[in-house]
Motif scaffolding. Structure first.
Motif, PDB file in Angstrom:
ATOM      1  N   LYS A 215       0.843  -1.194   0.000  1.00 25.72           N
ATOM      2  CA  LYS A 215       0.000   0.000   0.000  1.00 25.72           C
ATOM      3  C   LYS A 215       0.883   1.251   0.000  1.00 25.72           C
ATOM      4  CE  LYS A 215      -3.947  -0.432   0.732  1.00 25.72           C
ATOM      5  NZ  LYS A 215      -5.016  -0.476  -0.313  1.00 25.72           N
ATOM      6  N   ASP A 249      -1.108   4.216  -3.888  1.00 20.56           N
ATOM      7  CA  ASP A 249      -2.246   3.364  -3.536  1.00 20.56           C
ATOM      8  C   ASP A 249      -3.338   4.161  -2.831  1.00 20.56           C
ATOM      9  OD1 ASP A 249      -2.726   0.204  -3.405  1.00 20.56           O
ATOM     10  OD2 ASP A 249      -3.623   1.121  -1.639  1.00 20.56           O
ATOM     11  N   TYR A 250      -2.927   5.160  -2.054  1.00 22.76           N
ATOM     12  CA  TYR A 250      -3.885   6.040  -1.379  1.00 22.76           C
ATOM     13  C   TYR A 250      -3.208   7.367  -1.073  1.00 22.76           C
ATOM     14  CZ  TYR A 250      -1.468   4.622   2.937  1.00 22.76           C
ATOM     15  OH  TYR A 250      -0.508   4.385   3.907  1.00 22.76           O
ATOM     16  N   HIS A 335      -7.086  -2.310   2.626  1.00 23.34           N
ATOM     17  CA  HIS A 335      -6.286  -3.414   3.168  1.00 23.34           C
ATOM     18  C   HIS A 335      -5.597  -4.248   2.089  1.00 23.34           C
ATOM     19  CE1 HIS A 335      -7.871  -2.690   7.204  1.00 23.34           C
ATOM     20  NE2 HIS A 335      -9.024  -2.442   6.602  1.00 23.34           N
ATOM     21  N   GLU A 336      -6.096  -4.177   0.869  1.00 23.02           N
ATOM     22  CA  GLU A 336      -5.519  -4.953  -0.231  1.00 23.02           C
ATOM     23  C   GLU A 336      -4.849  -4.008  -1.232  1.00 23.02           C
ATOM     24  OE1 GLU A 336      -8.501  -7.514  -1.982  1.00 23.02           O
ATOM     25  OE2 GLU A 336      -9.491  -7.766  -0.036  1.00 23.02           O
ATOM     26  N   GLU A 337      -3.789  -4.495  -1.864  1.00 23.49           N
ATOM     27  CA  GLU A 337      -3.149  -3.683  -2.900  1.00 23.49           C
ATOM     28  C   GLU A 337      -4.134  -3.510  -4.047  1.00 23.49           C
ATOM     29  OE1 GLU A 337       1.045  -3.384  -5.390  1.00 23.49           O
ATOM     30  OE2 GLU A 337       0.499  -5.278  -4.448  1.00 23.49           O
ATOM     31  N   LYS A 361       0.595   0.077   9.127  1.00 26.40           N
ATOM     32  CA  LYS A 361       0.440  -0.870   8.024  1.00 26.40           C
ATOM     33  C   LYS A 361       1.796  -1.502   7.708  1.00 26.40           C
ATOM     34  CE  LYS A 361      -3.491   1.294   5.699  1.00 26.40           C
ATOM     35  NZ  LYS A 361      -4.373   0.122   5.824  1.00 26.40           N
ATOM     36  N   PRO A 364       5.516  -0.192   2.891  1.00 28.04           N
ATOM     37  CA  PRO A 364       5.203  -0.144   1.454  1.00 28.04           C
ATOM     38  C   PRO A 364       6.460  -0.222   0.593  1.00 28.04           C
ATOM     39  CG  PRO A 364       5.157   2.061   2.374  1.00 28.04           C
ATOM     40  CD  PRO A 364       5.428   1.127   3.534  1.00 28.04           C
TER      41      PRO A 364
END
Length: 465
Positions: A215, A249-250, A335-337, A361, A364
């Motif tokens: 992530k 990812d975010y 929670h998932e890529e 988390k 990354p």
């Protein structure tokens, strides 16, 4: 013995006839890779477009071929220096003894490459393996079947199978491949498959390099220019439609800046990717369904989807890129890529809060920070762990050949690119040539330490302090 074991034995036998290839041999093998791509760019672009449904040739040339050319160019420039023995310091009690490290080839390198960049992620590790003097056996992904098949046929045309071998096939082939006793096994792919590869390799104590994902956050400091940050994040997110292991990812941003940032995202997306022919498609229906499920799950839990593109030809795209806001913590998308064109926008009131979110988390593969506040930037660099970092842009640290590329913790182990790749596929052999004081037998090697113990051993102990 199965056919894979027999094949590996044949490549090992060829390696044994030339375990220390000259600089010229290594460079010639690398130049063949370069020539192979140069002569077939157009055909490879067509194979890639056939696999992804939509993939613009310029994107393929930038993200695939230029990365390969850059690796060849950098290796050609530095390989002679990398191959030289490195002199090391010796302690004074060893007299005139000499110590050095020689980089020695390992043998046959196994490479398991993924489908998202099926050319460069297969060939750049191979370039590093050849630079270190090894032979290579490649297992490309079956999900990019047209590109993998065409690449296999090209490699067979340009290389003898005892130099550079390729085996295509599905999961059964991959499982047998990972279980072979390679000198080193290099895998690029998901964390879940990486665990399986590592288990299989452990049976032979095969050293592994795992290039995984995770992530990857994009942190937007209050000191950032939102327009510039949005444009960079959209490019990093929508290149290859987000099917990039280091894609943002975010996003983490202050609540007060969120709505303006989303508007800038929409403006940047429309400016860069409104043409349906320039937004790569999902590799297959399985990937498309995964994106749809992630999006539906988030919306069902209360998240709001914000379309990033708005134009009449939108129907030509198989999936519309979206940002997500008000995403609940339990949503799968957090929670998932994601590995696709879905971008959750999360809020953090300050740098400390953003760092805490990231550190709760898994580490990354990449991290992106945008802003001008050097104090906050330094704090992020010191207090977070990630495979690599680009400041005030995305993706670019992976394009600098002099920088190692790899993960940390759950995002991978080991690294490659440039000298790091050469070192990964080499054994750093330490060597000591024992000599006495001024070339005599006086104080030579272990001589002063040998029994029977007496005054000479006592004097040695004092010197060693």
């Amino acid at each position: 013995m199965n056919r894979f074991t027999i094949q590996l034995d044949e490549i090992k036998a060829a390696y044994a006839t030339e375990p220390n290839p000259s600089l010229e041999v290594r460079l010639e093998r690398i130049s063949r890779i370069e020539k192979m791509i140069e002569a077939n760019e157009e055909k490879i672009c067509k194979a890639l477009a056939a696999d992804f449904g939509v993939r613009h040739p310029i994107e393929s040339r930038l993200a695939e071929f230029q990365m390969v050319y850059q690796a060849c160019k950098y290796t050609r420039k530095h390989l002679k220096e990398w191959m030289k023995p490195v002199q090391m310091e010796t302690p004074s009690f060893m007299g005139s003894s000499q110590a050095w490290i020689e980089s020695q080839s390992l043998g046959v390198i196994g490479i398991m490459s993924p489908w998202n960049y099926p050319v460069q992620l297969a060939l750049i590790p191979a370039i590093a393996a050849f630079a270190a003097g090894n032979r290579v056996w490649l297992k490309p992904s079956e999900r990019s079947s047209r590109t993998s098949g065409f690449l296999a046929s090209l490699i067979q045309e340009y290389f003898h199978p005892s130099e550079f071998c390729v085996s295509t096939g599905g999961v059964d082939v991959a499982e047998q491949f990972a279980a072979l006793p390679f000198a080193h096994l290099f895998f690029t792919g998901s964390e879940a498959v990486g665990k399986k590869v590592m288990r299989a390799a452990a049976e032979n104590l095969t050293p592994v390099t795992l290039e995984l994902g995770g992530k990857t956050p994009a942190m937007i400091d209050d000191s950032a220019k939102l327009k510039e940050a949005a444009a960079a994040i959209i490019y990093g997110k929508l290149l290859n439609s987000g099917q990039t292991c280091i894609a943002p990812d975010y996003v983490l941003i202050n609540q007060a800046n969120r709505d303006e940032f989303i508007q800038e995202l929409q403006t940047a997306a429309q400016a860069q990717f409104s043409n349906p022919e320039e937004l790569t498609g999902p590799i297959d229906d399985e990937q498309l369904q995964y994106w749809q499920h992630l999006l539906a799950d988030a919306i069902d839990r209360g998240a709001k989807a914000v379309a990033l593109l708005n134009n009449p030809s939108a129907g030509a795209r198989r999936f519309e890129p979206v940002a997500l806001v008000d995403v609940p913590p339990e949503a799968r998308v957090l929670h998932e890529e994601i590995f696709g064109p879905i971008l959750p926008i999360l809020t953090a009131n300050n740098t400390a809060e953003a760092i805490d979110y990231i550190n709760n988390k898994a580490n990354p593969l990449a991290l992106y920070w945008f802003g001008k506040d050097k104090k906050n930037m330094q704090r992020v660099l010191e207090e977070t762990r990630s495979g690599g970092v680009t400041i005030n842009d995305t993706l670019l640290h992976a394009t600098v050949e002099s920088l190692p590329f790899g993960g940390v913790g759950a995002s991978g182990m080991g690294s490659y690119h440039g000298k790091s790749g050469f070192d990964t596929f080499s054994h750093q052999k330490p060597i000591l040539e024992v000599r006495g004081l001024l070339g005599t037998n006086l104080l030579k090697g272990t001589k002063p330490a040998r029994p029977p113990y007496g005054k000479s051993a006592e004097r040695l102990l004092k010197r060693l302090r």
